[in-house]
Structure formats: C-alpha cells, structure tokens
Write a protein that holds these residues in place. Structure first.
Motif, PDB file in Angstrom:
ATOM      1  N   SER A   1       0.722  -1.340   0.121  1.00  0.00           N
ATOM      2  CA  SER A   1      -0.079  -0.163   0.091  1.00  0.00           C
ATOM      3  C   SER A   1       0.889   1.307   0.030  1.00  0.00           C
ATOM      4  CB  SER A   1      -0.968  -0.014   1.234  1.00  0.00           C
ATOM      5  OG  SER A   1      -0.187   0.364   2.400  1.00  0.00           O
ATOM      6  N   LEU A   2       2.243   1.144   0.439  1.00  0.00           N
ATOM      7  CA  LEU A   2       3.172   2.258   0.353  1.00  0.00           C
ATOM      8  C   LEU A   2       3.623   2.451  -0.919  1.00  0.00           C
ATOM      9  CD1 LEU A   2       4.572   1.889   4.100  1.00  0.00           C
ATOM     10  CD2 LEU A   2       3.078   3.720   3.095  1.00  0.00           C
ATOM     11  N   GLY A   3       3.416   1.427  -1.958  1.00  0.00           N
ATOM     12  CA  GLY A   3       3.911   1.514  -3.364  1.00  0.00           C
ATOM     13  C   GLY A   3       5.438   0.639  -3.324  1.00  0.00           C
ATOM     14  N   LEU A   4       5.886  -0.235  -2.374  1.00  0.00           N
ATOM     15  CA  LEU A   4       6.746  -1.275  -2.470  1.00  0.00           C
ATOM     16  C   LEU A   4       6.232  -2.227  -3.746  1.00  0.00           C
ATOM     17  CD1 LEU A   4       7.819   0.083   0.264  1.00  0.00           C
ATOM     18  CD2 LEU A   4       8.757  -2.107   0.503  1.00  0.00           C
TER      19      LEU A   4
ATOM     20  N   ARG B   1      -8.421  -5.525  -7.520  1.00  0.00           N
ATOM     21  CA  ARG B   1      -8.854  -5.066  -8.800  1.00  0.00           C
ATOM     22  C   ARG B   1     -10.345  -5.197  -8.906  1.00  0.00           C
ATOM     23  NH1 ARG B   1      -6.121  -2.720 -13.085  1.00  0.00           N
ATOM     24  NH2 ARG B   1      -4.025  -2.657 -12.139  1.00  0.00           N
TER      25      ARG B   1
ATOM     26  N   ASN C   1      -1.789   6.575  -0.499  1.00  0.00           N
ATOM     27  CA  ASN C   1      -1.621   5.529   0.862  1.00  0.00           C
ATOM     28  C   ASN C   1      -2.746   4.807   1.627  1.00  0.00           C
ATOM     29  OD1 ASN C   1       1.683   6.891   1.830  1.00  0.00           O
ATOM     30  ND2 ASN C   1       0.913   5.956   0.161  1.00  0.00           N
ATOM     31  N   MET C   2      -2.576   4.172   1.984  1.00  0.00           N
ATOM     32  CA  MET C   2      -3.564   3.506   3.102  1.00  0.00           C
ATOM     33  C   MET C   2      -3.329   3.479   4.393  1.00  0.00           C
ATOM     34  SD  MET C   2      -6.289   0.819   1.663  1.00  0.00           S
ATOM     35  CE  MET C   2      -7.307  -0.267   2.755  1.00  0.00           C
TER      36      MET C   2
ATOM     37  N   LEU D   1      -5.295  -2.666  -4.121  1.00  0.00           N
ATOM     38  CA  LEU D   1      -4.905  -3.854  -3.465  1.00  0.00           C
ATOM     39  C   LEU D   1      -5.950  -5.173  -3.879  1.00  0.00           C
ATOM     40  CD1 LEU D   1      -4.320  -2.786   0.222  1.00  0.00           C
ATOM     41  CD2 LEU D   1      -2.776  -3.846  -1.369  1.00  0.00           C
TER      42      LEU D   1
ATOM     43  N   ASN E   1      -6.755   1.733  -3.623  1.00  0.00           N
ATOM     44  CA  ASN E   1      -5.331   1.537  -3.472  1.00  0.00           C
ATOM     45  C   ASN E   1      -4.813   0.362  -4.267  1.00  0.00           C
ATOM     46  OD1 ASN E   1      -3.263   0.437  -0.707  1.00  0.00           O
ATOM     47  ND2 ASN E   1      -3.050   2.326  -2.009  1.00  0.00           N
TER      48      ASN E   1
ATOM     49  N   GLU F   1       1.304   0.555 -10.798  1.00  0.00           N
ATOM     50  CA  GLU F   1       0.763   0.372  -9.738  1.00  0.00           C
ATOM     51  C   GLU F   1       1.469   0.776  -8.526  1.00  0.00           C
ATOM     52  OE1 GLU F   1      -0.600  -3.744  -8.880  1.00  0.00           O
ATOM     53  OE2 GLU F   1      -1.929  -3.788 -10.691  1.00  0.00           O
ATOM     54  N   ASN F   2       2.613   0.668  -8.320  1.00  0.00           N
ATOM     55  CA  ASN F   2       3.625   0.849  -7.288  1.00  0.00           C
ATOM     56  C   ASN F   2       3.649   2.387  -7.135  1.00  0.00           C
ATOM     57  OD1 ASN F   2       3.801  -1.908  -6.663  1.00  0.00           O
ATOM     58  ND2 ASN F   2       5.856  -1.989  -8.041  1.00  0.00           N
TER      59      ASN F   2
ATOM     60  N   MET G   1       5.502   9.804   2.804  1.00  0.00           N
ATOM     61  CA  MET G   1       5.271   9.510   1.374  1.00  0.00           C
ATOM     62  C   MET G   1       5.043  10.660   0.620  1.00  0.00           C
ATOM     63  SD  MET G   1       6.819   6.552   1.011  1.00  0.00           S
ATOM     64  CE  MET G   1       6.406   6.007  -0.498  1.00  0.00           C
TER      65      MET G   1
ATOM     66  N   SER H   1       2.690   6.941   6.485  1.00  0.00           N
ATOM     67  CA  SER H   1       1.980   7.230   5.323  1.00  0.00           C
ATOM     68  C   SER H   1       2.559   8.645   5.078  1.00  0.00           C
ATOM     69  CB  SER H   1       0.322   7.353   5.324  1.00  0.00           C
ATOM     70  OG  SER H   1      -0.276   7.547   4.485  1.00  0.00           O
TER      71      SER H   1
ATOM     72  N   ALA I   1       9.852   2.876   2.868  1.00  0.00           N
ATOM     73  CA  ALA I   1       9.302   2.932   1.725  1.00  0.00           C
ATOM     74  C   ALA I   1       9.825   4.232   0.726  1.00  0.00           C
ATOM     75  CB  ALA I   1       7.658   3.187   1.683  1.00  0.00           C
TER      76      ALA I   1
ATOM     77  N   ARG J   1       0.270   3.767  -5.728  1.00  0.00           N
ATOM     78  CA  ARG J   1       0.125   3.397  -4.549  1.00  0.00           C
ATOM     79  C   ARG J   1       0.972   4.275  -3.612  1.00  0.00           C
ATOM     80  NH1 ARG J   1       0.678  -2.338  -5.535  1.00  0.00           N
ATOM     81  NH2 ARG J   1      -1.253  -3.390  -5.768  1.00  0.00           N
ATOM     82  N   SER J   2       2.147   4.773  -4.116  1.00  0.00           N
ATOM     83  CA  SER J   2       2.857   5.601  -3.170  1.00  0.00           C
ATOM     84  C   SER J   2       2.269   6.871  -3.306  1.00  0.00           C
ATOM     85  CB  SER J   2       4.178   5.622  -3.715  1.00  0.00           C
ATOM     86  OG  SER J   2       4.289   6.349  -5.073  1.00  0.00           O
TER      87      SER J   2
ATOM     88  N   LYS K   1      13.131   2.890  -0.594  1.00  0.00           N
ATOM     89  CA  LYS K   1      12.891   2.066  -1.646  1.00  0.00           C
ATOM     90  C   LYS K   1      12.058   2.386  -2.770  1.00  0.00           C
ATOM     91  CE  LYS K   1      14.579  -1.769   0.564  1.00  0.00           C
ATOM     92  NZ  LYS K   1      15.737  -2.565   0.022  1.00  0.00           N
ATOM     93  N   VAL K   2      10.929   3.231  -2.323  1.00  0.00           N
ATOM     94  CA  VAL K   2      10.083   3.803  -3.374  1.00  0.00           C
ATOM     95  C   VAL K   2      10.589   5.094  -3.975  1.00  0.00           C
ATOM     96  CG1 VAL K   2       7.795   4.236  -4.191  1.00  0.00           C
ATOM     97  CG2 VAL K   2       8.403   2.395  -2.501  1.00  0.00           C
TER      98      VAL K   2
ATOM     99  N   ARG L   1     -10.019  -0.496  -0.878  1.00  0.00           N
ATOM    100  CA  ARG L   1      -8.816  -1.471  -1.544  1.00  0.00           C
ATOM    101  C   ARG L   1      -8.869  -1.417  -2.741  1.00  0.00           C
ATOM    102  NH1 ARG L   1      -6.752  -5.256   2.015  1.00  0.00           N
ATOM    103  NH2 ARG L   1      -6.802  -6.926   0.377  1.00  0.00           N
TER     104      ARG L   1
END
Lengths: 256, 243
Positions: free
Chosen positions: A150-153, B54, B82-83, B52, B50, B74-75, B155, B152, B103, B78-79, B106-107, B47
């Motif tokens: 949910s954070l984009g990872l 489809r 946020n959820m 999570l 976000n 998607e990633n 980000m 959250s 995050a 999502r960044s 990494k993101v 969901r």
C-alpha cells in the motif's frame, strides 16, 4: 585389552583421522544447511507461484511450470533416502564421465568425494528447507505485505525487506533442527567415499580391529556436536526473545 | 479537475457482488467519509482505490489517469494514494523509524539522511518522535496507528485512505488518533475515511457517501447528508447512535 585402553590407543594413533572426519562432518553440515537454506528460499518461492486470472498466457505457463518443477523436486527428494540419492548421484556422474574424486587436491578435508557429498547434502537439505521456509512465509500475517504494497513497494521489495526476514526469523528453530539432523545424517555419505566422521571411524576400526572403541569415540563426538549445536540454538532463541537485542533491519540481520 | 473520479465500479467475490456501480468524485483537500453497515463494501472500495483489489469493471481516474489501465504503474500510484489500516500493518521486524524510512528509501529513492529527517518530522507531528527506536510490538494500539499515519505522511501522498483506523482501539486511543486526523484535515490533506465513528465522521468530513449492499445510497456534502438523510441513511444513523 579392555575398552578404555582401546579408546586411548585409538585416540593416540588415529586422532588426526578423527579430526579430519570431524572437520568433514562440520563442513558438510554447515555448508549443506547454509546453501540448502538459500536454495530452499527459492524453492519455497517457486511453490508459492500461482497463475493469476489477469496474467498473460506466457506468465501463466511459466508460473505453472515453476510450481510444478519445485513441487516435483520437493516430492522426489523428500521421498527418497539421502543414501540412495548419494549413490544415484555418484553412479550417475560416473556414467556421464564426471569424476568428483579428489577434485580439490592438496586440501585434506576435501579428499575423496567430499565435493560430491556437499552437493548431495545441499540438494537434499534444500528440499526440506523449502518446506521450512514455505511454512515460515505462510505464517507471516498477510497484513505485513499489504502494508508494504500500500506504500508503493514492489512485490520483490515487499518480499525481501518485509516478509522474508520475518519468515526466516520464525523458522530459525526449525532451521536449527535441520542443521542438527545434517550433522548426524551426513554419516550416510560415507557410501560414496566422503571423508566425514563415520568414514574416519570405519577406516580406523578396520585398520585396528577396535570396532567398539572407534564407534564409541565418534558416538561421543556426534553427541558433543549436537549438544553444542543445541546450546547455540538456545542462545539464538534467547536473543530472539529479547525484543531489542536481536532484530532484522531492512532484510539484514543485525545484533544491536 | 477532481483529484479522484470513481465511475461505475463493480467488484464481486466468487460471484457475489460486493460493489455495484459505485461512483463519486473527490476534490483536492476534501475529506470523504464512507459510511455503511458491515459488509456493505466500504473496505473493498478503499482496497480497489489502493489497487489491493482489482475491480471487475469501472474506472478510477486519479489526476485524470485511469489507474485501472494495464499501462498504469501500480507501485507509483500506491505511493501517491496511501492506505492506513484498521490492524495498523506496521512492519513487525523493524523499529518505528525504519517503518517510516523503508518506503521512502525503496520507492522514493530518498537518501538515508533525508528519509530519516522526514521520518522524525512526521513522527514529531503525531507525537511519537521519542519512540523512534521502539519496535511496534512495544507500542499501544493508538501509538501504532499514529506511527502508521506518520509512515503514510512520509510519502507525501496526494490522498490517504483510512480503513476503520479506530475500530481496534479503546476510547482513549480513539481520541489520540482522531486528534491526529483532525490536524491533518486542518492542514488540507485529502483523505477518504471509512469509519463507524459517526460523530467524528460528521465533524471531520466535507462529504459523506453512504453505501448500502454495495450500492451508493447517498453521496452529498456532509451537513446536507446529515440534515436531510435518505431513509436508509436515517435508519443507519438511528441504529449506530443507539449503540
């Protein structure tokens, strides 16, 4: 001659052989467990592959093939004795003209079929470790990966940074048990001429005819090794219980 | 232009319809409260936004881009949306600070120093800077949820989705989390909130959407929705307030 004298005589005459055998057993169990764990991680990931409805056809086929291969490997290796696997490996290699005998000359501990033994024990351990890691992965709360996603990872970032470290941490007692099993089970590799502890005792006994003394010596060594390993595992367990002492950071294990 | 436009969203599980033709829009700075009985599809809707889940059909336009198209990243999305979960979902193997930094590193590819600075700023915002080295297992429920909010915020999302953020908390902790969310609202953070805290939802939200059996029964500015509720929403409010 009594047993006590036999043991003393064996230790004084063959200590170097026993020491070499002990080194062989340690190498087999540590390397087999370590690399087996690494391969087991990939095997577990393979067994978690599930084709999704929205996947393109090639991906569905690739995932299905990966799942099938990993499941078959696990079933075959866990369903046959390691001794039989070792013999099949040895004679299979000989049929193909591959000779693993003394391929690392000059290093005593790698005499004979040690390298082949390492391959067999590693491939065998990988199948069991696959199940251990799989159960560890299944034991991690689904919310952990959802939190990361949910954070984009990405899926792989989520796996390596969040899910796998927790799965391995949960699986450490079982991984430790596999190590102890490998210390003892490596003895079956003597059938292909791997110079480990049992092999050393067997040769010493045949040389001296002091069978009881030889096998008693290695029984005590095996017992000491497993007791020592248990102690190490207990210490790791204690560290794990202490929440602030031992933890994983970003997928790397760190003792803080 | 609306920041988020959801149109004719449908979702079913094993042939059982959970969302049916759900549509609404969200402007930047809005706070949308999604209310409804358990099983009405509120969490599934979040969901879907976000990604999570489809959706089976429909569109979700985020800043004009259909996030359900196969070309959407998607990633990255999502960044930006946020959820925050009911069960916190903090990473159990990491400290509070690492939870906030992961995050970002990494993101968003922020440097360690920058990620650390931003994490500490946001932890200070939710009143938990001093807990940065603690593991989530040592925190109370309210603290965990505040860390999840800080994580959250790190980000810099365009929208934060709150899925029943206070449901697993006792009244004292509910107040802690509600205070943090109220201050975010004052800062103009765009958010969608699924909750059973009716009065909190009324106070914090600018818009209310009431879901009944997967369908939008009412979607209106909050004051109007509460002053002139639809029959089903009125019944829902009556039952919730009597609890």
């Amino acid at each position: 001659m009594n047993l006590g004298e036999d043991i003393a005589r064996m230790l004084s005459a063959y200590w170097d052989k026993f020491l070499l055998g002990l080194a062989g057993t340690l190498i087999l169990s540590v390397v087999g467990t370590g690399i087996g764990l690494l391969l087991g991680i990939f095997l577990a990931l393979g067994k978690r592959l599930r084709p999704k409805k929205n996947d393109p056809l090639y991906l569905k086929i690739a995932k299905g093939a990966g799942l099938g291969l990993c499941s078959a490997y696990s079933a075959v290796v866990r369903g046959t004795p390691m001794m039989v696997q070792a013999l099949l490996f040895k004679y299979g290699c000989m049929m193909l003209g591959v000779n693993w005998n003394n391929i690392l000359p000059g290093i005593d501990v790698f005499n004979g079929w040690m390298v082949a033994g390492l391959i067999v024990i590693t491939l065998n351990t990988a199948a069991y470790m696959g199940e251990v890691v799989l159960s560890g992965l299944n034991g991690v709360d689904k919310g952990q990966s959802e939190g990361a996603r949910s954070l984009g990872l990405s899926s792989s970032q989520t796996l390596w940074s969040v899910v796998l470290p927790q799965a391995l941490r949960n699986a450490i007692p079982t991984i430790g048990n596999e190590w102890i099993v490998n210390i003892k089970d490596s003895s079956v590799l003597n059938v292909i001429g791997v110079a480990e502890l049992y092999f050393a005792a067997y040769n010493a006994a045949n040389d001296s005819y002091a069978f009881m003394a030889s096998y008693l010596i290695i029984a005590v060594i095996y017992l000491l090794l497993t007791m020592l390993s248990n102690l190490v595992l207990k210490l790791v367990g204690v560290k794990l219980e202490g929440k602030s002492i031992f933890r994983f950071r970003h997928g790397r294990r760190a003792i803080a | 232009m609306s920041i988020l436009t959801v149109s004719n969203l449908k979702k079913s599980f094993d042939g059982e319809s959970v969302l049916e033709d759900v549509s609404f829009t969200l402007e930047k700075g809005d706070c949308l409260a999604i209310l409804g009985n358990s099983g009405s599809g509120k969490s599934t809707l979040l969901r879907c936004i976000n990604l999570l889940e489809r959706p089976d059909s429909g569109t979700i336009l985020f800043e004009g881009e259909n996030i359900l198209s196969h070309s959407a990243n998607e990633n990255r999305l999502r960044s930006r949306i946020n959820m925050v979960f009911q069960s916190f979902n903090l990473f159990a193997n990491m400290s509070v600070l690492d939870n906030c930094m992961l995050a970002q590193r990494k993101v968003l590819r922020r440097s360690k120093e920058e990620a650390r600075r931003i994490s500490l700023e946001n932890l200070a915002k939710v009143g938990l800077k001093e807990k940065c080295d603690a593991l989530p297992s040592t925190l109370s429920g309210g603290q965990k949820q505040r860390v999840a909010i800080a994580r959250s915020l790190c980000m810099n999302p365009e929208i934060i989705l709150f899925d029943e953020p206070t449901s697993a908390l006792d009244p004292m902790m509910v107040a802690e989390v509600c205070n943090v969310m109220s201050s975010l609202r004052e800062e103009g953070v765009t958010m969608i909130l699924v909750t059973h805290q009716i009065e909190f939802a009324r106070n914090i939200s600018s818009k209310t959407l009431f879901l009944h059996q997967g369908k939008v029964d009412l979607c209106a500015p909050t004051e109007e929705a509460f002053l002139h509720p639809s029959p089903r929403f009125a019944e829902f409010l009556k039952v919730e307030r009597s609890l």
